[in-house]
Design an enzyme around this catalytic site. Sequence first.
Site, PDB file in Angstrom:
ATOM      1  N   GLU A  44       0.844  -1.196   0.000  1.00  0.00           N
ATOM      2  CA  GLU A  44       0.000   0.000   0.000  1.00  0.00           C
ATOM      3  C   GLU A  44       0.885   1.254   0.000  1.00  0.00           C
ATOM      4  O   GLU A  44       1.844   1.359   0.770  1.00  0.00           O
ATOM      5  CB  GLU A  44      -0.837  -0.059   1.286  1.00  0.00           C
ATOM      6  N   LYS A 127      -9.279   2.132  -2.410  1.00  0.00           N
ATOM      7  CA  LYS A 127      -9.592   1.533  -1.106  1.00  0.00           C
ATOM      8  C   LYS A 127     -10.976   1.974  -0.635  1.00  0.00           C
ATOM      9  O   LYS A 127     -11.301   3.156  -0.655  1.00  0.00           O
ATOM     10  CB  LYS A 127      -8.525   1.972  -0.100  1.00  0.00           C
ATOM     11  N   CYS A 163      -5.510  -3.522   2.183  1.00  0.00           N
ATOM     12  CA  CYS A 163      -5.387  -3.501   3.646  1.00  0.00           C
ATOM     13  C   CYS A 163      -6.732  -3.639   4.354  1.00  0.00           C
ATOM     14  O   CYS A 163      -7.326  -4.703   4.306  1.00  0.00           O
ATOM     15  CB  CYS A 163      -4.662  -2.208   4.059  1.00  0.00           C
TER      16      CYS A 163
END
Lengths: 591, 591
Positions: A44, A127, A163
């Site tokens: 990330e 995300k 994540c």
Amino acid sequence: MRIFRIAMAQMNATVGDLEGNVRAIVKWIKEAKKAKADLIAFPELAVTGYPPEDLLLMPRFLELNRRALDEVVSHCRAIAAVVGYVGQGASSESKLKEPITVPAARYEVHNAAAVIADQRLVTSYYKRYLPNYGVFDESRYFCPGRGIPVIVLNGTTVGVNICEDIWLPEGPHRAQAAAGAEVIVNINASPFHLAKGRFREQMLATRARDNGVIVTYTNMVGGQDELVFDGNSLILDQAGEVLVRGKAFEEDLLVVDLDVAAVGRSRIPHARKRWLGQAKTRTERIVVSGAYTPRRGAPILPGGARVLEPLEEVYSALVLGVRDYVRKNRFRRVLIGLSGGVDSSLTAAIAVDALGGKNVLGVLMPSPHTSRESREDATELARRLRIETRTIPITRIFKAYLQSLSEVFQGRRPDATEENIQARIRGNLMMALSNKFGYLVLTTGNKSEMSVGYATLYGDMAGGFAVIKDVPKTMVYELARLRNRGGAAAVIPKRVLDKAPSAELKPDQRDEDSLPPYPLLDPILQAHVEEDRSLDEIVRMGFDRETVSKVITMVDRSEYKRRQAPIGIKITHRAFGKDRRMPITNQYRNV
Amino acid sequence: MRIFRIAMAQMNATVGDLEGNVRAIVKWIKEAKKAKADLIAFPELAVTGYPPEDLLLMPRFLELNRRALDEVVSHCRAIAAVVGYVGQGASSESKLKEPITVPAARYEVHNAAAVIADQRLVTSYYKRYLPNYGVFDESRYFCPGRGIPVIVLNGTTVGVNICEDIWLPEGPHRAQAAAGAEVIVNINASPFHLAKGRFREQMLATRARDNGVIVTYTNMVGGQDELVFDGNSLILDQAGEVLVRGKAFEEDLLVVDLDVAAVGRSRIPHARKRWLGQAKTRTERIVVSGAYTPRRGAPILPGGARVLEPLEEVYSALVLGVRDYVRKNRFRRVLIGLSGGVDSSLTAAIAVDALGGKNVLGVLMPSPHTSRESREDATELARRLRIETRTIPITRIFKAYLQSLSEVFQGRRPDATEENIQARIRGNLMMALSNKFGYLVLTTGNKSEMSVGYATLYGDMAGGFAVIKDVPKTMVYELARLRNRGGAAAVIPKRVLDKAPSAELKPDQRDEDSLPPYPLLDPILQAHVEEDRSLDEIVRMGFDRETVSKVITMVDRSEYKRRQAPIGIKITHRAFGKDRRMPITNQYRNV
């Protein structure tokens, strides 16, 4: 047997160093190409480092981040890559209709995973779940994404996400699996804390099994201010079994052949099939046509790295945290005040393991209250660690202060003031050495002291980096013993571990004169500071009410000190610093 | 003429002081009842103070907050009230279906406005738009609300919402107006910064006019750590005209009769009517039946408070910020190091205005580099401010340091190290006085210094509260001149304003030896620190490239100092501290 060869680059990125990060990314891409990987995954925000904090508010920084990604794209010939960077602009699906947090940036900014193939940015996944708790501030910077791409690459269907996304059972992996994804490429900058690795592995195993997919978990590694990313990347098969582990606290490149044909044959119970079938969220299917055909050698299935014990993990995190803070801030050498106590002894051992003995200078600053034993122990520690020392007694300076203050202090009895003056003389001397020679001062206070304020602001708290700030005193002893077992010979003298802790700022002083014994203090602190338990709850755990009340009050009244403390390495569930944001002006007394 | 009598309590709440806040709320309720008000509005989170930060993660704190609200409810007989508190639990409408930020708290926690009537909690409005930028971290704690209640109270239709909600044109006020609301009760904890009042008033006027409603804007007042809430509550009629203003930087109770019948007669252009008609979001209509009938006297329409000039506002914010920090942290007296320079002179004047001269002690700590003029000016300032002083020369102590360090420093030339030692001796002396007498140390550094790191960590930066930390040096002079005009006689000696600024840490030192002149430096700093402008942009504003590059580098390299600085009062658009969160480890060089 249909094989997808994945490479995972467990990379140590540096915040703000766009050029350096791109150089490292390109280097890994070349290695993965040599290994004939279909795809290489990076952590990330690999391009910017994590977390870039308010750099993300600077339009120029975002622009340079985008140019850095273009540079990466140009190197992806005959290999696909998933690379974390900062995306900008809304896709048609990311228009938000519901009230959500409004970010400060003028543009719609996303925590993004670039999907690159054939020197082309195929798509960017944004995300969806933005952590905004603990040390995380992602809602300050990013808009949540809406699109859920599924990529078909050399015949294998891949779902990319980032994540936090995978920590929620209903995260995008579910829709991706429902849409046929065989492999989930989840990229991370997941900071270490005690016991996190186990939760993470259990969670990933469950996600893989629930969705009947292979999960690849690529984590960042390295220190960034308060955080240490631990690596420990993982690949788990569709049954939740760990196929391979990345190294802990080191860079690593994993190349693994995944048996994707087996994914289709995995038996998913009917109830879970229905649950998956209900993941109706529209996904976007992108086929990357066979513009490249990597040749394959024999299947690659490395054994992977060893899992560390919890205490080993903490020690490794502290070593890496120190090494990276020093290196990334362009220092070479450090100064440590050696008192002969366990805190400074452990800190020195960590610094030597991080930087080598020749880059650590120990400073002894004895006063008349310093015992012979303490001087001996500090000297012996330095000898065993093979570090140089300097000795600067503080008595003369202390006398000058007392003389200069004698008129103003007339008629007043000595109290903590005179103790603090001594600690601050030491702080001034350490900073003078730092200024003169350009060494970084490492402070040596532990979490128990930081919690109750048993430390002198601008005194022993003076320095650039507080190595064991998040380590409770009882764990300081455990780590010291661990380190003594690790080397050929014990480096921390036995007497350091055996004697009663003392600040040695007045005659016959003992920590226990002011504080409960540490084995009693530390669990109370954990309950109050890390677990938000109330006085009553802590008493019900079996502690004396008066003691608990005193401890809570000491913690709450020391917030002003902690606010001016140097940053240090987070190793517990909740550290001080960004992780625990208490007002200084605060009349809530939970006692 | 149908009249709705509203009271607005511009209250100075204290974070964490649930009991004290409830006492104040009950006191205002009693006054409003005497004045026969239909409804009294309190600021956002009036029960807990704003911002409670991580207290919001403590279940016990939330429980006590709820009990505190119950206490308030029990006092609302024959009056309605809107009171900010922390709400918990989901209403049926607040179930979220879309991915949003996941809060850390185990429960669904809301920034809530209790609507109370007849000793009953009628409903709670949950804030929909949670600011999570600048100094705000609301997504860390709160879930956004979904319900939009409209309350019918004594025949008047009222829409309640909170702070940020009204800053968005499509906020809940639109749906509330579409559903017939005549009065919007918007409650706030809106911190001061320069020029904010004007934007706020323009925005509120636009919202009132766009929606054809009366807007009542109740703000918090008082200091809380870095923030000062400025009061300046407002009522605007449906044409956007200001009906009444609350006081600036003082508590206030406004009681005003609103001509709600006129709202129904207001002429809204057809296009706006259609826009309002499209606000289809379902509102919840709650009728509070006439369980009480307040008798009315003559219409109340007070003239309201004067609008302050921008510089007066800043000065008032600094005075209130100091007074509340000292008071709410239970100090009484403060210490200020007086150098004879303009920064310490202004800080002393502010402290005297905040606390009275008898609570301010000036400390002179001359060295051989201190000029006769500086000593005279410091003494003269103290005389005019009628504050006591102590003089503690630092020469003897400085010599003791040099002697003690002579061996280690052998062969090295004097440099900034020796300057810093002097500053840190002063820091140690100030802290010794603080420890011995229990006074709070106020530091005197300005924003220009804090920006470029022209200050000594643990030296002149040592102290509990940094009064003018967010005031650029050029504005320090403006504020000093303002203060000199304000009193009967100038308190800051003319020579202080005329002489060239100097740290007086070596012979003939001038700030301009190390820094660009302040009138050049300050606009560059503003562009870089407050406006995120790049090097090229700042050069295009007309500044020399080399100068700009040097300034940016100084700012970026001083982050470690600022991280350990005491907190201070935010007065600009972007202050240091919570407002600007930069990594220390950061290799981005925008030069």
